[in-house]
Each structure stands twice: as C-alpha cells, then as structure tokens.
Design a protein around this motif. Structure first.
Motif, PDB file in Angstrom:
ATOM      1  N   VAL A  52      14.202 -14.558   9.316  1.00 23.60           N
ATOM      2  CA  VAL A  52      14.309 -14.048  10.681  1.00 23.60           C
ATOM      3  C   VAL A  52      14.044 -12.555  10.640  1.00 23.60           C
ATOM      4  N   HIS A  53      13.140 -12.076  11.488  1.00 21.92           N
ATOM      5  CA  HIS A  53      12.873 -10.630  11.519  1.00 21.92           C
ATOM      6  C   HIS A  53      13.882  -9.985  12.465  1.00 21.92           C
ATOM      7  N   GLY A  54      14.726  -9.138  11.910  1.00 23.28           N
ATOM      8  CA  GLY A  54      15.761  -8.521  12.728  1.00 23.28           C
ATOM      9  C   GLY A  54      16.104  -7.145  12.236  1.00 23.28           C
ATOM     10  N   PHE A  79       6.057   1.437   5.169  1.00 25.93           N
ATOM     11  CA  PHE A  79       6.693   2.744   5.061  1.00 25.93           C
ATOM     12  C   PHE A  79       8.026   2.615   4.338  1.00 25.93           C
ATOM     13  N   THR A  80       8.567   3.756   3.931  1.00 31.44           N
ATOM     14  CA  THR A  80       9.826   3.766   3.194  1.00 31.44           C
ATOM     15  C   THR A  80      10.946   4.252   4.094  1.00 31.44           C
ATOM     16  N   ALA A  81      12.036   3.511   4.095  1.00 29.97           N
ATOM     17  CA  ALA A  81      13.216   3.900   4.861  1.00 29.97           C
ATOM     18  C   ALA A  81      14.438   3.838   3.963  1.00 29.97           C
ATOM     19  N   MET A  82      15.404   4.674   4.285  1.00 31.56           N
ATOM     20  CA  MET A  82      16.711   4.594   3.648  1.00 31.56           C
ATOM     21  C   MET A  82      17.708   4.165   4.716  1.00 31.56           C
ATOM     22  N   GLU A  83      18.476   3.122   4.421  1.00 37.87           N
ATOM     23  CA  GLU A  83      19.547   2.720   5.332  1.00 37.87           C
ATOM     24  C   GLU A  83      20.860   2.699   4.565  1.00 37.87           C
ATOM     25  N   ILE A 119      11.214  -5.898   8.835  1.00 27.80           N
ATOM     26  CA  ILE A 119      11.005  -4.714   9.659  1.00 27.80           C
ATOM     27  C   ILE A 119      12.176  -3.756   9.491  1.00 27.80           C
ATOM     28  N   ALA A 120      13.295  -4.264   8.958  1.00 28.41           N
ATOM     29  CA  ALA A 120      14.467  -3.443   8.651  1.00 28.41           C
ATOM     30  C   ALA A 120      15.354  -4.247   7.711  1.00 28.41           C
ATOM     31  N   PHE A 126      17.039   2.293  -0.541  1.00 25.88           N
ATOM     32  CA  PHE A 126      15.716   2.851  -0.281  1.00 25.88           C
ATOM     33  C   PHE A 126      14.742   1.685  -0.386  1.00 25.88           C
ATOM     34  N   GLY A 127      14.061   1.379   0.690  1.00 27.09           N
ATOM     35  CA  GLY A 127      13.215   0.194   0.634  1.00 27.09           C
ATOM     36  C   GLY A 127      11.978   0.305   1.494  1.00 27.09           C
TER      37      GLY A 127
END
Length: 573
Positions: free
Chosen positions: A214-216, A275-279, A238-239, A258-259
């Motif tokens: 599931v894209h969420g 792209f790279t995001a940190m959550e 996407i996240a 970091f992914g």
C-alpha cells in the motif's frame, strides 16, 4: 576494428595491444597499496620532509611534459593533483630502457592509471614533486578524457560544462572537474552529522520496506510494479512514515531512517523521481518540541559543513542558528496576499484562486486549493528559516487535530530560501479518527486525485493496539544538501540524477556504405574524414568529398584505385 571508434580510441587500443606484446598486463590483478596522497604531501611535506622519502602513490596521468631522457607529469588521485618527475635511468636502471622510451613516452596516455614509488622533493622552481623510482601500469584508458585547460590564474578553457553530459557521465565530470567532488564530500558530512546527532540522543537507525503493498505516508503518485511469485501489485515507497510508526507502536522510543523515496511525478530543479529523505519519530513528544530539535540539529549540520551556522546560498546569507520565525498557514497567506482564507469553503477558495490567477482543477479539494495559494504567493518569500504551522485538517490526514484551534492540525513545514525542506507533525494516534481521515482520502481519489492516500488497514490495526503520543519529522536530504553547498539544482547534488534515455548513435556497418556504391576499401577513409553514417555522408558536398578523397589517398599513401567523380556523385543520389 569497429568503425564507430574515433581515431584516438583506435590509437589507444593499438597501444593496449603493444603493452600486452611487451609482457605488460594493462589491468593487473595484484593490489597496489599506497601510503601517500597528493593533498597530504602538498600540505605536510614542508613541515616534515623526512616522512616522504619512500612514498607509494597512484592515480591518473592528467598532463605530461616529455623532455628527452626526463619528463614531468601530473598525477591525480582522490585528493588532488601532484607533479611527478621521471628520469629514464632511474626507472630503467638496467640496459633495457623500454619502460621509459616506449611505455611511458609512447604507449601511456592522459587518463591512464599508474602506480609509482619514489621520494618527494622540491624542484628548482619550488614545486613539490615526486621523483619516481618505480612505475607500474594499473589501468589503460581506452577513451580520451575531455581536454580542460587551466591557466595559472585559474581561468578554464574548453571545460566539460554541458549539464547533460556532466550528469550523464558523472565519472568523467568528477575526473576533469574535481572541484565538484566537494559537493559530495559535504553531502556525506550532512548525513553523517545528522546521524551522529540522532545517535547521541539514543534514537535508533532502522530500515523499512521499499516495496510496499500500500502506498502511504504522503500525498504523491507512486511507481507501481508486480511481484510474480506472490501475484500481487507492489509500489515503490513514497514515504516510510507508516512503517516507522509501527515501530513506535512496537515500543521503540525513537527511530529514524535515511532512505530512498520514489514519486512518479514531474522533474525540475528541485524534484527528482528518486530522492533521499530522512524521517524520524520520537515517542512522548509533540511538534513544538520538534521545532526546537530541528533548530539544534540543523545548526549542528551547518557547523559540520562550514564551521559556522551561517551559509551562503546565492545572494542570501542563511542563518541556521535558532530560533526560527513562526507563521501559521493562514497568517502567512494573509501577510503576503492580504486575503484571509481561514473561513473560506471550497467555492470561495476557487474564486480566490481565479482572482489570483492560480491554475486549479476540479479534483482539488479545500486543502489542495489552500496549498496552491500558499505555493504561488507565499513560498518564495520565505528566505530565512521559517516554520509554517497549523495547517487545515484537509491538507494533512496523518497529523493530530490542533489542541486549541478547530479545523487545524498540529503540523509545521520548514521553509528555507523559498523551498520546503522539512515537514513535521504531532502524529495522529487516534485509530478511529485516522480511519475517518483515510476514508476522506478515498473520496478525493474517487474524484480523480491520483495523489490521495490509500487505505492501509494493517497500519490502522497497529494504531488500534495503541501508539503513544509521538512527534514525527521528515527532511528532504537532497534539498538540504543544495542549501549547504550553495547549489540551485537538485541534479548537482545527486551523483546520478534521473535522465531521459540517451540518444544512441545509429550503429553503422561497412555494408551501409557499400550498399550505396562505396568500394569497401574506401569506407575506412570516409570514416577518417568524419563520415560515420551514410546520412552524414549524404549531407556533405559531393565535390568536396571527391577532392578530399584524393587528398586522403595521397596523405595516407593508399595503394587503392581512386573512384571517379561520377562514381562519387552516385553515392549522393
């Protein structure tokens, strides 16, 4: 030999064969252990010259000055360039002088990797150099590097500057434009300093799935794929938000990742589909606490890269030392447009967009319309770090309702230099409220909003087991690196940005030329004249081609019959 090869490539392949004929392996398997680097030698030789009397260094040949029995060259390793000095009798102490006279002078080229052993000294002009006593070929380069000429004053001629080529051939870009390496060194500093900061707080780095059923976790269009064995659709994430929250449910107090994220959307100066995001998610915290943490973290990052919290970005000096300005979403729109949208319903918002000449479409709900106004009229004004807070509930399905303001959620986005680089919530942990919000997203999806969030029943089940009060944050690493390195396009901070398919040159064979009447023995001559396809030949001037063929026959001393002018003219019919 393939006719697609340039003259230089043909010469280099011939040199490759000659090296092998001399018993030299141009691609040896043995390790070559270096003990010194160009920058280290340059920085420290004057301080401690005795430490550099037995150096082993390796790199590419970037320039050469051959002067009879002695030569100078520049060697480039991962840290920079250094001059090397080769004397024939030093690297060839016996009677056999092949290594210098033939290998170095004739068979090696700019771009070849070599390893050397020797000692460091100062030339008569005072330049730090390595006097070579041993030389070994480590890798033969078969394609010539672009020739970038640098004057003593730093002026560059014939630079490798075309962005299309630089991004597509990053391996060439970073070889001939080594200054760009600093961008990626600083990118590494950004990530490592953030990771060190989080680890010091006791938060744990984790990994979550990239392929998701599931894209969420965000409003975006996903990339879809299919798993054959399970016979089920999957989506590139996407996240990673919903999986990280599951770990908070599982009892971890703080987790971060970091992914790589993937969104099947447009590309521009600040967007790349990968792209790279940190959550990061921290239990028992809220978005007010998160603001203070972000300020401390980003100041730490700026100091790690620049030594101070102030960063030059274009013509602006950005100060990452807190506290940052705070504006609510509604107040920011009021400040920069004079319009109060706080009480407007969807119809009034559409009228406002029309008055402001903001393009919208029927799929957009109230939240999207407010976001369009904000993006068009507010964002570009937010130069110094600014928190935009307290978003309409319709814009943020995963954030907790505001504790005092009806219709809003506890959310902030951090804007710097006119762009959003961070997004944070007091996370919604009420499973019933969360289900209702996702059901509203399904309604938007039904209206044609392909960025609306999907229903994730497993995530809702996790919330029903209980998630403590939590604050979450996402930071776009690529945009943050752009700020920290003063770059205006995301492609500059990605080693390998997404590119359109490369236009491949048509694969041509000698038969293509023979089919239009060119004698086989003249095909290589036409190739040397620059005609690598029939189309290129037919675009030429027949009379000039005929005259040039005669010139090439004389120049190359060819013992082949010259075609008549009528025969050449027939090639162009």
């Amino acid at each position: 030999m393939s006719i697609a090869l340039s003259e230089q490539e043909i010469i280099r392949r011939k040199s490759l064969h000659e090296l092998r004929a001399l018993g030299i392996n141009p691609y040896p398997a043995e390790a070559f252990d270096v003990n010194a680097w160009a920058q280290d030698i340059t920085d420290n030789f004057a301080i401690k010259p005795e430490a550099y009397q037995n150096v082993v260094i390796a790199g590419r040949i970037m320039t050469r000055r051959i002067m009879g029995n002695a030569s100078f060259a520049e060697l480039q390793d991962s840290t920079g360039r250094i001059q090397i000095y080769l004397k024939r009798d030093d690297i060839c102490p016996d009677e056999d002088k092949t290594l210098y006279n033939t290998v170095f002078k004739k068979l090696l080229d700019i771009g070849d990797y070599i390893g050397i052993k020797g000692y460091v000294f100062l030339t008569q002009t005072g330049e730090i150099s390595v006097h070579v006593r041993e030389l070994i070929v480590l890798s033969k380069s078969l394609k010539p590097l672009p020739v970038v000429k640098r004057e003593e004053d730093g002026t560059i001629h014939d630079g490798f500057t075309d962005p299309e080529l630089r991004y597509r051939q990053r391996y060439v870009d970073l070889t001939v434009n080594p200054a760009y390496k600093q961008i990626f060194i600083n990118r590494s500093k950004v990530i490592s300093s953030m990771r060190n900061y989080f680890n010091a707080q006791g938060w744990m780095e984790v990994e979550t799935p990239i392929l998701q059923p599931v894209h969420g976790g965000a409003a975006a269009r996903p990339f879809a794929t299919h798993h054959n064995t399970l016979d089920m659709p999957l989506f590139l994430r996407i996240a990673n938000e919903l999986y990280l929250k599951r770990l908070i449910v599982a009892g971890f107090d703080g987790v971060y990742e970091f992914g790589k994220m993937f969104r099947n959307e447009g590309m521009d100066r600040t967007h790349n589909p990968e792209f790279t995001a940190m959550e990061i998610y921290v239990a028992y915290k809220d978005y007010i606490w998160m603001m203070a943490m972000v300020e401390e973290c980003l100041e730490t990052v700026a100091k790690a890269v620049h030594g101070i919290p102030v960063v030059q970005v274009g013509s602006n000096e950005i100060n990452f030392a807190g506290p940052y300005e705070k504006l609510s979403m509604y107040d920011s729109i009021l400040k920069y447009t004079g319009i109060d949208v706080s009480a407007m319903e969807e119809a009034a918002l559409r009228e406002t967009c029309a008055e402001l000449k903001i393009e919208v479409n029927p799929t957009m709900g109230k939240g999207k319309l407010i976001d369009e106004i904000f993006s068009a009229k507010v964002e570009h004004n937010l130069i110094q770090p600014t928190y935009i807070t307290d978003y309409p509930i319709e814009m943020t399905p995963l954030a907790k309702k505001h504790r005092t303001k009806d219709g809003l959620v506890e959310r902030f986005e951090l804007f710097v230099n006119g762009k959003e680089i961070a997004n944070a919530y007091s996370e919604l942990n009420d499973p019933i409220d969360q289900r209702e919000r996702l059901e509203e997203q399904l309604i938007l999806a039904g209206r044609g909003d392909d960025e609306a969030m999907a229903m994730d029943d497993d995530f809702l089940r996790a919330l029903e087991y209980g998630m403590p009060p939590t604050s979450g944050l996402g930071i776009g690493i690529d945009r943050l690196v752009m700020l920290m390195t003063n770059q205006s396009t995301i492609q500059e901070v990605l080693f390998f940005p997404q590119m359109r398919p490369e236009k491949k040159a048509k694969v041509v064979t000698a038969e293509d030329f023979i089919n239009i009447g060119v004698p086989a023995e003249w095909v290589p001559v036409l190739n040397k004249m620059g005609f690598n396809t029939v189309e290129e030949l037919k675009a030429g001037n027949p009379n000039k081609v005929f005259n040039d063929l005669g010139g090439m026959r004389k120049k190359l001393k060819l013992d082949i019959a010259m075609p008549t002018k009528d025969e050449v003219m027939a090639w162009f019919e």
